[in-house]
Scaffold this motif. Structure first.
Motif, PDB file in Angstrom:
ATOM      1  N   THR A  68      93.212  28.992  68.775  1.00 38.48           N
ATOM      2  CA  THR A  68      92.916  28.312  70.047  1.00 38.48           C
ATOM      3  C   THR A  68      91.752  27.346  69.967  1.00 38.48           C
ATOM      4  N   ASN A  69      90.996  27.356  68.872  1.00 43.32           N
ATOM      5  CA  ASN A  69      89.789  26.535  68.697  1.00 43.32           C
ATOM      6  C   ASN A  69      88.594  27.075  69.479  1.00 43.32           C
ATOM      7  N   TYR A  70      88.697  28.279  70.006  1.00 42.58           N
ATOM      8  CA  TYR A  70      87.567  28.807  70.766  1.00 42.58           C
ATOM      9  C   TYR A  70      86.429  29.277  69.867  1.00 42.58           C
ATOM     10  N   SER A  71      86.691  29.646  68.651  1.00 41.05           N
ATOM     11  CA  SER A  71      85.659  30.233  67.816  1.00 41.05           C
ATOM     12  C   SER A  71      84.535  29.266  67.507  1.00 41.05           C
ATOM     13  N   GLY A  72      84.779  27.978  67.703  1.00 45.41           N
ATOM     14  CA  GLY A  72      83.715  27.019  67.481  1.00 45.41           C
ATOM     15  C   GLY A  72      82.772  26.894  68.648  1.00 45.41           C
ATOM     16  N   GLY A  73      82.874  27.800  69.614  1.00 49.40           N
ATOM     17  CA  GLY A  73      81.988  27.734  70.763  1.00 49.40           C
ATOM     18  C   GLY A  73      82.440  26.727  71.798  1.00 49.40           C
ATOM     19  N   ARG A  74      83.700  26.359  71.766  1.00 48.24           N
ATOM     20  CA  ARG A  74      84.214  25.383  72.735  1.00 48.24           C
ATOM     21  C   ARG A  74      84.626  26.098  74.019  1.00 48.24           C
ATOM     22  N   ASP A  75      84.218  25.584  75.135  1.00 52.25           N
ATOM     23  CA  ASP A  75      84.590  26.203  76.402  1.00 52.25           C
ATOM     24  C   ASP A  75      85.264  25.221  77.345  1.00 52.25           C
ATOM     25  N   GLY A  76      85.595  24.031  76.853  1.00 51.95           N
ATOM     26  CA  GLY A  76      86.186  23.014  77.706  1.00 51.95           C
ATOM     27  C   GLY A  76      87.683  22.929  77.536  1.00 51.95           C
ATOM     28  N   PRO A  77      88.265  21.763  77.781  1.00 54.31           N
ATOM     29  CA  PRO A  77      89.720  21.622  77.750  1.00 54.31           C
ATOM     30  C   PRO A  77      90.320  21.686  76.359  1.00 54.31           C
ATOM     31  N   ARG A  78      89.548  21.549  75.303  1.00 52.91           N
ATOM     32  CA  ARG A  78      90.101  21.572  73.954  1.00 52.91           C
ATOM     33  C   ARG A  78      90.186  22.996  73.414  1.00 52.91           C
ATOM     34  N   VAL A  79      90.687  23.898  74.239  1.00 51.14           N
ATOM     35  CA  VAL A  79      90.956  25.275  73.843  1.00 51.14           C
ATOM     36  C   VAL A  79      92.390  25.583  74.246  1.00 51.14           C
ATOM     37  N   GLY A  80      93.180  26.034  73.281  1.00 54.08           N
ATOM     38  CA  GLY A  80      94.575  26.346  73.570  1.00 54.08           C
ATOM     39  C   GLY A  80      95.427  26.214  72.326  1.00 54.08           C
ATOM     40  N   GLU A  81      96.737  26.445  72.507  1.00 53.78           N
ATOM     41  CA  GLU A  81      97.647  26.385  71.363  1.00 53.78           C
ATOM     42  C   GLU A  81      97.660  25.003  70.714  1.00 53.78           C
TER      43      GLU A  81
ATOM     44  N   VAL B 240      88.436  22.568  54.041  1.00 56.82           N
ATOM     45  CA  VAL B 240      88.145  21.142  54.233  1.00 56.82           C
ATOM     46  C   VAL B 240      89.088  20.498  55.239  1.00 56.82           C
ATOM     47  N   THR B 241      90.342  20.431  54.924  1.00 59.45           N
ATOM     48  CA  THR B 241      91.248  19.562  55.693  1.00 59.45           C
ATOM     49  C   THR B 241      91.805  20.196  56.955  1.00 59.45           C
ATOM     50  N   GLY B 242      91.755  21.506  57.091  1.00 58.83           N
ATOM     51  CA  GLY B 242      92.406  22.151  58.233  1.00 58.83           C
ATOM     52  C   GLY B 242      91.512  22.446  59.408  1.00 58.83           C
ATOM     53  N   SER B 243      90.344  21.821  59.488  1.00 58.27           N
ATOM     54  CA  SER B 243      89.371  22.170  60.537  1.00 58.27           C
ATOM     55  C   SER B 243      88.990  20.977  61.397  1.00 58.27           C
ATOM     56  N   GLY B 244      89.930  20.075  61.640  1.00 60.27           N
ATOM     57  CA  GLY B 244      89.606  18.889  62.429  1.00 60.27           C
ATOM     58  C   GLY B 244      89.182  19.216  63.846  1.00 60.27           C
ATOM     59  N   SER B 245      89.942  20.072  64.521  1.00 63.37           N
ATOM     60  CA  SER B 245      89.602  20.416  65.910  1.00 63.37           C
ATOM     61  C   SER B 245      88.291  21.171  65.993  1.00 63.37           C
TER      62      SER B 245
ATOM     63  N   ASP C  49      97.396  34.554  79.367  1.00 65.27           N
ATOM     64  CA  ASP C  49      98.158  33.867  80.416  1.00 65.27           C
ATOM     65  C   ASP C  49      98.043  32.344  80.314  1.00 65.27           C
ATOM     66  N   ARG C  50      97.144  31.840  79.453  1.00 57.97           N
ATOM     67  CA  ARG C  50      97.040  30.405  79.210  1.00 57.97           C
ATOM     68  C   ARG C  50      97.752  29.978  77.927  1.00 57.97           C
ATOM     69  N   LEU C  51      98.352  30.940  77.245  1.00 58.60           N
ATOM     70  CA  LEU C  51      98.985  30.671  75.948  1.00 58.60           C
ATOM     71  C   LEU C  51     100.456  31.076  76.040  1.00 58.60           C
ATOM     72  N   PRO C  52     101.371  30.145  76.195  1.00 55.94           N
ATOM     73  CA  PRO C  52     102.777  30.475  76.450  1.00 55.94           C
ATOM     74  C   PRO C  52     103.395  31.400  75.397  1.00 55.94           C
ATOM     75  N   THR C  53     103.130  31.171  74.133  1.00 58.86           N
ATOM     76  CA  THR C  53     103.764  31.971  73.082  1.00 58.86           C
ATOM     77  C   THR C  53     103.352  33.433  73.176  1.00 58.86           C
ATOM     78  N   LEU C  54     102.073  33.684  73.281  1.00 61.79           N
ATOM     79  CA  LEU C  54     101.590  35.057  73.368  1.00 61.79           C
ATOM     80  C   LEU C  54     101.980  35.687  74.694  1.00 61.79           C
ATOM     81  N   ARG C  55     101.952  34.935  75.763  1.00 59.66           N
ATOM     82  CA  ARG C  55     102.323  35.472  77.075  1.00 59.66           C
ATOM     83  C   ARG C  55     103.767  35.967  77.071  1.00 59.66           C
ATOM     84  N   ARG C  56     104.683  35.194  76.489  1.00 64.97           N
ATOM     85  CA  ARG C  56     106.091  35.597  76.439  1.00 64.97           C
ATOM     86  C   ARG C  56     106.277  36.827  75.563  1.00 64.97           C
ATOM     87  N   PHE C  57     105.571  36.868  74.428  1.00 66.65           N
ATOM     88  CA  PHE C  57     105.714  38.022  73.544  1.00 66.65           C
ATOM     89  C   PHE C  57     105.274  39.302  74.241  1.00 66.65           C
TER      90      PHE C  57
END
Length: 522
Positions: A443-456, A271-276, A491-499
């Motif tokens: 990243t919020n991509y699983s909801g089929g989002r392909d615009g700017p609201r994808v990322g950490e 319920v509460t953790g799926s705002g994005s 390369d668009r995700l700083p945390t994973l890129r550094r790891f």
């Protein structure tokens, strides 16, 4: 004294043959079971009694529906897997069987009923195939068809019951086969929603509450059926008592589920953790195109229903079907929720559509029924042919990638597949290195989002901190970047890129564009 008279002279014997030995006397046994004048005739044997009309009706209809359910789901057994949702559920079931804890070390945005069903099926039949859950999906469609038939028969008679059951099975394949042949959430919502409406129509309010709870525990949008159930309850003379029974039937399974899992975890993840996830901002065109495409497919799949539906909609005389229209409207709201418009969401519309079309056919002359069924059968055949012949490029990619992972790791190794195809873990038979099975939760991509609201920044709250701890404590033997140019690329995700840069190095060979990383040397 007078003397006694002499005895009379013997009569001469008649002429004839010499007498034989004396005949044996014939002994007769008295009949004791001969009915008297007031005897009552014995009842006929049970087999001679007239058949129960309802039982005879279902003995004829259920086998026909079962055969049709199996035929319309034959393509589902063609592929080992149809959709990433099936892959996600299969991997979840393996993790749960290995001691994972739902909504803690095994997470998803969905309620727990279907992961538990997968787990139980795997425990009985093994976890290397989905044939068991596919068979349960066929059963779910059969139960849905039978409940719709029972509802229609109760309202409009025997012919309407047969019509509703057959029509449902014919139109239930009228979307992309990936959405109709997979054993996923909406398929298992449908029998619960149909049961809730049938029980409410019979004033069995406790059972209706249990059915609503079953739909809600399969997927959140299944709870939409509560609205037409409440409509029917409001029309009963003892509404307060009925409401108590309905509430008890609904609340008890929800409470038990919360206690079997983690109440706070269940509330957060469902319920509460799926705002994005529920926000279409930045992907409006992408979402609109998907909505239009799947609406067009649904219209084609249900084309045979449109004339009787329009006929019923034009009738102004009330016929007590307000609950069906409300069921359709609440199901449409469920499809709209979250603004994703995936094809399998539209399956929830089919039961009320079928019942309303059945009512329309009941109002039309009888000769309109055969053409309607023939048109539905032709459309069904087209979609079945699509399911049999359509290629599955993403399935083939996941299998090739799994082969590469399996060749480079040991059975006890943990791996991280950074992508949206969790089935790779299942095909490779390797344990995930994280509780997050896709990049979507991070990243919020699983909801089929392909615009700017994808990322950490659009991840489920707290997930990146947990992922970092998982990777540091138990670094995976191998990491696969399966983003292939999509917005969730490392390369668009700083945390994973550094790891990756500090601990891993890519192999020169790729698998259809997927990059495989192995641990860097000391």
């Amino acid at each position: 004294m007078l003397a006694e008279p002499p005895p009379p002279a013997a009569l001469p014997a008649p002429a004839g043959p010499e007498p034989g030995p004396p005949a044996t006397p014939r002994v007769t046994t008295p009949v004791t079971d001969r009915p008297g004048p007031a005897a009552v005739p014995r009842p006929r044997a049970r087999a001679d009694r007239p058949a129960n009309p309802a039982a005879a009706y279902w003995r004829r209809l259920l086998p026909a529906l079962a055969l049709l359910a199996l035929v319309t789901r034959l393509p589902s057994f063609r592929h080992p897997l149809w959709s990433p949702d099936e892959g996600y559920l299969a991997v979840q079931a393996r993790m749960l069987a290995a001691g994972g804890v739902l909504y803690d070390t095994v997470v998803d945005r969905k309620p727990p009923l279907l992961p538990w069903l997968y787990e139980a099926t795997f425990a009985l039949l093994g976890d290397s195939t989905l044939s068991g859950v596919r068979a349960l999906a066929v059963l779910a469609h059969l139960v849905t068809a039978a409940l719709l038939a029972a509802t229609a028969r109760h309202r409009w008679g025997d012919r309407a019951g047969r019509t509703a059951g057959v029509l449902y099975l014919l139109v239930s394949v009228g979307l992309n086969p990936e959405d109709t042949q997979a054993a996923t959430f909406e398929v298992f919502i449908l029998p619960f929603t149909a049961a809730a409406m049938w029980c409410a129509g019979k004033a069995r309010w406790g059972a209706a509450g249990l059915a609503v709870a079953g739909a809600l525990l399969t997927k959140q949008t299944g709870g939409a059926v509560l609205l037409p159930v409440l409509w029917l309850l409001g029309r009963t003379p003892r509404a307060p008592l009925s409401l108590t029974r309905l509430a008890a039937g609904l609340a008890l399974p929800l409470l038990a589920t919360a206690l079997l899992t983690t109440p706070s975890g269940l509330l957060f993840w469902t319920v509460t953790g799926s705002g994005s996830y529920a926000t279409p901002t930045g992907s409006e065109l992408h979402v609109l195109l998907r909505a239009l495409a799947n609406t067009a497919l649904l219209g084609l799949g249900c084309a045979a229903l449109l004339p009787p539906l329009l006929h019923r909609a034009r009738r102004t005389a009330p016929r007590g079907d307000g609950d069906l229209w409300l069921w359709l409207a609440s199901s449409a709201v469920a499809v709209l929720t979250g603004f994703h418009f995936f094809g399998h969401y539209f399956l929830q519309l089919l039961p009320p559509l079928v019942l309303l079309a059945t009512e329309g056919l009941h109002l039309l002359p009888r000769d309109r029924l055969p053409p309607t069924l023939a048109a539905a059968a032709c459309t069904c055949a087209v979609f079945l042919l699509w399911g049999v012949l359509a290629p599955r490029p993403e399935l083939a990619h996941a299998q090739r990638l799994a082969d590469a992972v399996r060749a480079r790791t040991a059975p006890t190794d943990r791996v991280l597949v950074w992508g949206i195809h969790p089935e790779t873990y299942w095909f490779a038979d390797r344990a995930p290195a994280s509780r997050y099975l896709t990049a979507g939760l991070l990243t919020n991509y699983s909801g089929g989002r392909d615009g700017p609201r994808v990322g950490e920044a659009y991840a489920v709250a707290g997930t990146w901190a947990v992922l970092g701890a998982e990777l540091r404590d138990r670094p995976p033997a191998l990491i696969v970047d399966d983003s292939r140019g999509k917005p969730f690329a490392p390369d668009r995700l700083p945390t994973l890129r550094r790891f990756l840069a500090h601990r891993y190095e890519p192999l020169p060979d790729t698998v259809d564009g997927a990059v495989i990383y192995v641990r860097a040397g000391p």
